[in-house]
Design a protein around this motif. Structure first.
Motif, PDB file in Angstrom:
ATOM      1  N   ARG A  43    -109.146  29.553  43.931  1.00 21.14           N
ATOM      2  CA  ARG A  43    -110.366  30.277  44.315  1.00 21.14           C
ATOM      3  C   ARG A  43    -110.802  31.277  43.275  1.00 21.14           C
ATOM      4  N   GLU A  44    -109.869  32.165  42.908  1.00 19.32           N
ATOM      5  CA  GLU A  44    -110.202  33.263  41.996  1.00 19.32           C
ATOM      6  C   GLU A  44    -110.598  32.704  40.637  1.00 19.32           C
ATOM      7  N   GLN A  87    -114.121  31.128  40.833  1.00 21.84           N
ATOM      8  CA  GLN A  87    -115.171  32.128  41.011  1.00 21.84           C
ATOM      9  C   GLN A  87    -115.628  32.625  39.649  1.00 21.84           C
ATOM     10  N   ASP A 103    -106.195  25.228  47.215  1.00 15.10           N
ATOM     11  CA  ASP A 103    -106.131  26.640  47.612  1.00 15.10           C
ATOM     12  C   ASP A 103    -106.042  27.671  46.482  1.00 15.10           C
TER      13      ASP A 103
END
Lengths: 277, 340, 293
Positions: B39-40, B43, B36
């Motif tokens: 993500r950032e 990316q 979890d």
């Protein structure tokens, strides 16, 4: 006379329709579900019992089935009321309310859970008003019931509504012409006609509530032994790669729900026969 | 009858819609299956790496991301989700992929430096602004009346780090032993009013619902929460001792060989260790592996005593079995607690 | 006939002998509306309030995000594939079950209900057990490069399973309450089987069919648990709207998450419009040829 016996033979399409029903049912439901049983069968009897009858699991059955019963009963009463009001009365915004009933289906369960938690938590719209009264909803077993009522409501409304809509009002007129009071007409004439649909709605709301996961975990608190629901334990088993243990609990839940649904369906059949006579 | 025709037409149109994009895909694709909180981070990593790859090979590389609870993600890979690389929260989860599906070799963790962890993290506390409960270290969490938010270690990888960090603290105190540690952890969970199923769920409970006085969280998550959700509402407290969390990355050999993506996937993982990759990690509050980058961002990361899982618990498999398996210590403290 | 009944109903509002006293009507309506406000309106309001927290521009920007658009597309595809197969099944099954009596009927109906009582997570899990790499067919599928699970087919299968009972469950009680006298009369008068169905049975069950489709569709689009297990969560590829909502929420983009969620809430309102139009059209067609009943 002969008419009665011919009743069964007159309508066409029994064979093909039943055949297709059973075929499709097998492909979509029964064969996939059998995977559950086969996986469970890889456990020995002792392993099975340890998996499904551990104290935490037993406590979760109590929480899950108990809350689901309460929620389905609440929905049974208020669902029929809502259906009645929607079909029989006129008031501004009725169409909007009618559409709203489907909301619990349309809203992803996780969103529902998050939203309910945000409303009922101690700093939420409703929670902050209930808290001073000593009523805690979010993160307690009451929260579980609230979530279950939310997801189950459309089942009762939507099964009762079409029956009410198709109901011939001439029967009611006849009843009242014969001197029956409004309450008697409802109780003696309308209620028996609606009963099968009400029972169906109740059973479906109950069954759905028992299996529900997404909306409940956000509002339940998930404390072992007091607000932990059985589907969460299934997830817990999966997290430990214990597929067989997970399917074992799932099988137990499935069997219990199946028996409950079956008895309600039998009751329904019986009640219809009773109403017919 | 008209309805039927319309229906068939609709189905045809939709079927075409589904098939067309699948046929158009000619460029190379990588799938990074992660947990979890990354993500950032990924990316940004993916953007930089595909740019670099395009310059080097003039090939368009699309890197797809999948995020979820670490254990759940590992399970998806075991069950056939075609991950070229996995970047998970615990080595235990990658080990499960190796054992259950044999998709990578036994020595996977030694293939990359630093136990295959290009960045590390640790466990810290998030408290409300001004620290009204005056929480400074682990022993403040077991004080009566303090409400602690942490997710369920049985469903959340991050929560397992929290639990083990608390255990390690108790063990390292004067006269600390297993019995004391167990008592400490039992008291700690006695102060927990809600057990969320995942780390981000716990953060939401603490931040949005206003539950609890302290949230036990990943360091990078705590910084993200403070930055995204309000510097004026929360602050970070660093305990005296915590655990060194090493989230590992690994190539999934069987998948890359079948898909023919080994080269790109290997380069991708190497990129994580490169200066550029390390800088990105540091900017997202992951402690970089590279000494130089670590020095550059030193003021970002509080110095504290970090213990490893191998030192205290003898590795993940043991810790998992002893503490978190069904009937393990975590289960026992709960069943007992409620009998009281 | 239908129109007449509607008019009858309208007249009944003015206190004719078949309705309740005014105070009962007001009381019942108030209680029902209160219940709805508490359990439906409040959550709906909360969804929109949070979706619009950062203003219209942020709301629209959230919906235009490529990952969100691909989630919307996947959700529509799933619903379009699921609803027709379950509709066909629902009508056929309801015909067999409601119009005939045979041994084991309750049992069959209960089997149809089963997917409701299966926890959504488990409904996903069974497909993993069958099609997963460690499952029955997984190795064979991989050898032939067929992707079911963690791809669109798996999502569709899980959704079909979850929405399986809706239409059938809606129609069975309705058709049972109607009995089979009208169909028998039509057949006696020489109508064929299909003709009887389309001209006699269908007009009677059209609301039930519509409700069934609406429910089936809403659930198909909103399903989270089962799809979550078989989706693989690949951004922009195998995320449906509900999964996208979860992702956004977990990224602390609360406003964006609720914006996407509000799409599904709007769906409920769109179905209302569809229902109203259908109702109006059916009434129109009924006026011209007169009633069959």
């Amino acid at each position: 006379m002969g008419l009665f016996r011919r009743k069964h033979a007159v309508l066409p399409g029994f064979g093909p329709s039943l055949g297709y029903t059973i075929f499709y049912l097998s492909v979509v439901v029964l064969i996939p579900l059998s995977a559950l049983f086969f996986k469970t069968a890889t456990l020995s009897w002792d392993q099975f019992v340890t998996a499904v009858a551990a104290p935490r699991v037993l406590a979760s059955y109590r929480v899950t089935f108990g809350s689901a019963l309460v929620a389905a009963a609440v929905n049974g009463v208020f669902g029929v009321l809502v259906a009645w009001v929607l079909v029989r009365y006129r008031f501004p915004g009725k169409k909007l309310i009618d559409a709203l009933v489907d909301l619990p289906f349309a809203l992803p369960t996780a969103v529902a859970g998050i939203t309910l938690a945000s409303i009922y938590s101690a700093n939420g719209w409703l929670g902050s008003r209930l808290e001073p009264l000593g009523i805690k909803v979010a993160f307690t077993p009451v929260g579980i019931m609230v979530a279950m009522i939310f997801i189950g409501l459309p089942f009762v409304v939507r099964t009762v509504q079409p029956v009410l809509e198709e109901l011939d009002q001439e029967i009611e007129e006849a009843a009242s012409c014969l001197g029956a009071s409004r309450w008697q007409t409802f109780y003696r004439v309308l209620f028996p006609t609606m009963l099968p649909a009400i029972l169906t709605g109740f059973a479906l709301a109950f069954a759905r509530a028992v299996g529900e996961y997404g909306s409940i975990i956000f509002i339940a608190g998930n404390m072992p032994m007091e607000s932990e629901i059985t589907p969460l334990l299934i997830i817990t088993k999966l997290e430990q790669y214990d597929y067989a243990g997970a399917t074992a609990i799932a099988t137990v839940m499935l069997l219990v729900s199946f028996l409950l649904l079956l008895s309600i369906n039998m009751l329904q059949k019986w009640s219809r026969r009773f109403a017919d006579n | 009858m008209n309805k039927g025709v319309a229906l068939i037409r609709t189905i045809t149109v939709v079927a075409l819609l589904v098939l067309l994009p699948a046929m158009a895909g000619a460029q190379m694709e990588l799938l990074n299956v992660s947990y979890d909180p990354t993500r950032e981070l990924y990316q940004e990593i993916n953007k930089s790496f595909s740019k670099q790859w395009k310059q080097k090979t003039s090939q368009t590389l699309v890197i797809k991301q999948s995020h979820g609870g670490s254990g759940k993600q590992a399970r998806a890979v075991i069950d056939g989700l075609e991950a070229d690389v996995v970047t998970l929260a615990l080595a235990y989860d990658v080990d499960e992929i190796r054992m259950k599906a044999r998709l990578l070799p036994e020595h996977w963790q030694r293939r990359l430096p630093g136990n295959s962890a290009p960045y590390t993290s640790t466990i810290v506390f998030l408290v409300r602004k001004g620290n009204p409960q005056r929480i400074h270290d682990w022993n403040d969490l077991v004080r009566p009346g303090v409400k602690v938010i942490t997710p369920n270690p049985k469903t959340s990888g991050g929560a397992r780090w929290n639990y083990l960090a608390a255990w390690a603290y108790a063990l390292r105190q004067q006269g600390g032993n297993d019995a004391r540690a167990r008592e400490f952890v039992t008291r700690l969970y006695g102060n927990v009013p809600v057990l969320d199923s995942g780390a981000r769920g716990a953060t939401t409970t603490f931040v949005q619902r206003g539950m609890g006085d302290v949230l036990i969280a990943w360091e990078n998550e705590a910084y993200l929460a403070v930055n995204e959700l309000g510097k004026d509402r929360f602050q970070i407290v660093v305990p005296s001792i915590s655990i060194l969390a090493e989230p590992p990355v690994a190539l999934v050999d069987k998948v890359v060989d079948r898909k023919g993506t080994r080269k790109a996937a290997e380069e991708y993982l190497k990129f994580l260790y490169s200066a550029e990759g390390q800088e990105i990690a540091a900017r997202h509050y992951y402690r970089p592996f590279d000494k130089k980058v670590a020095a550059k961002y030193a003021e970002r990361f509080a110095k504290l005593n970090l213990v490893t899982i191998d030192d205290i618990f003898g590795g993940w498999s043991k810790a998992q079995k002893h503490h978190f398996a069904d009937g393990g210590i975590f289960d026992q403290i709960f069943v007992k607690q409620l009998k009281r | 006939m239908n129109v007449a009944a509607n008019m009858n109903r309208t007249n009944g509002k003015n206190g004719s002998n078949v309705s309740e006293p005014a105070w009962v009507r007001v009381l019942l309506t108030a209680v029902a509306l209160g219940f709805i406000a508490l359990f439906l309106l409040l959550p709906l309001g909360a969804v929109f309030a949070q979706a619009l927290e950062k203003g219209w521009d942020a709301y629209l920007a959230a919906l235009k995000e490529p990952d969100t658009l691909s989630a919307i597309r996947l959700t529509l595809i799933t619903a379009v594939l699921c609803v027709p197969v379950n509709l066909l099944f629902g009508i056929i099954a309801a015909w067999a079950i409601a119009k005939f009596s045979f041994p084991g009927k309750s049992f069959l109906v209960t089997l149809i209900d089963l997917p409701f009582s299966v926890s959504p997570v488990v409904s996903g899990l069974i497909y993993v057990l069958i099609f997963g790499l460690q499952g029955w067919l997984g190795p064979w599928l991989q050898a032939h490069d067929i992707k079911i699970i963690f791809a669109v087919p798996g999502i569709v299968l899980a959704t079909v399973f979850v929405t399986f009972p809706f239409v059938a469950r809606e129609l069975i009680p309705l058709m049972e309450s109607q009995g089979r006298d009208e169909e028998e009369a039509a057949l006696t008068l020489g109508a064929g089987g299909l003709q009887t169905f389309f001209r006699v049975t269908f007009p009677n069950i059209k609301w039930g069919v519509l409700y069934g489709v609406i429910l089936c569709n809403a659930r198909a689009m909103g399903e989270f648990g089962a799809v979550s297990v078989v989706s693989g969560h690949v951004r922009g590829a195998t995320n449906t709207i509900p999964l996208q909502v979860e992702i956004l929420y977990n990224e602390y983009s609360y406003a964006a998450a609720f914006a996407v969620a509000s799409l599904l809430a709007l769906l409920a309102l769109v179905t209302l419009a569809v229902k109203s139009v259908a109702e109006w059209k059916i009434n129109q067609t009924l006026v011209t040829p007169g009633s069959e009943r």
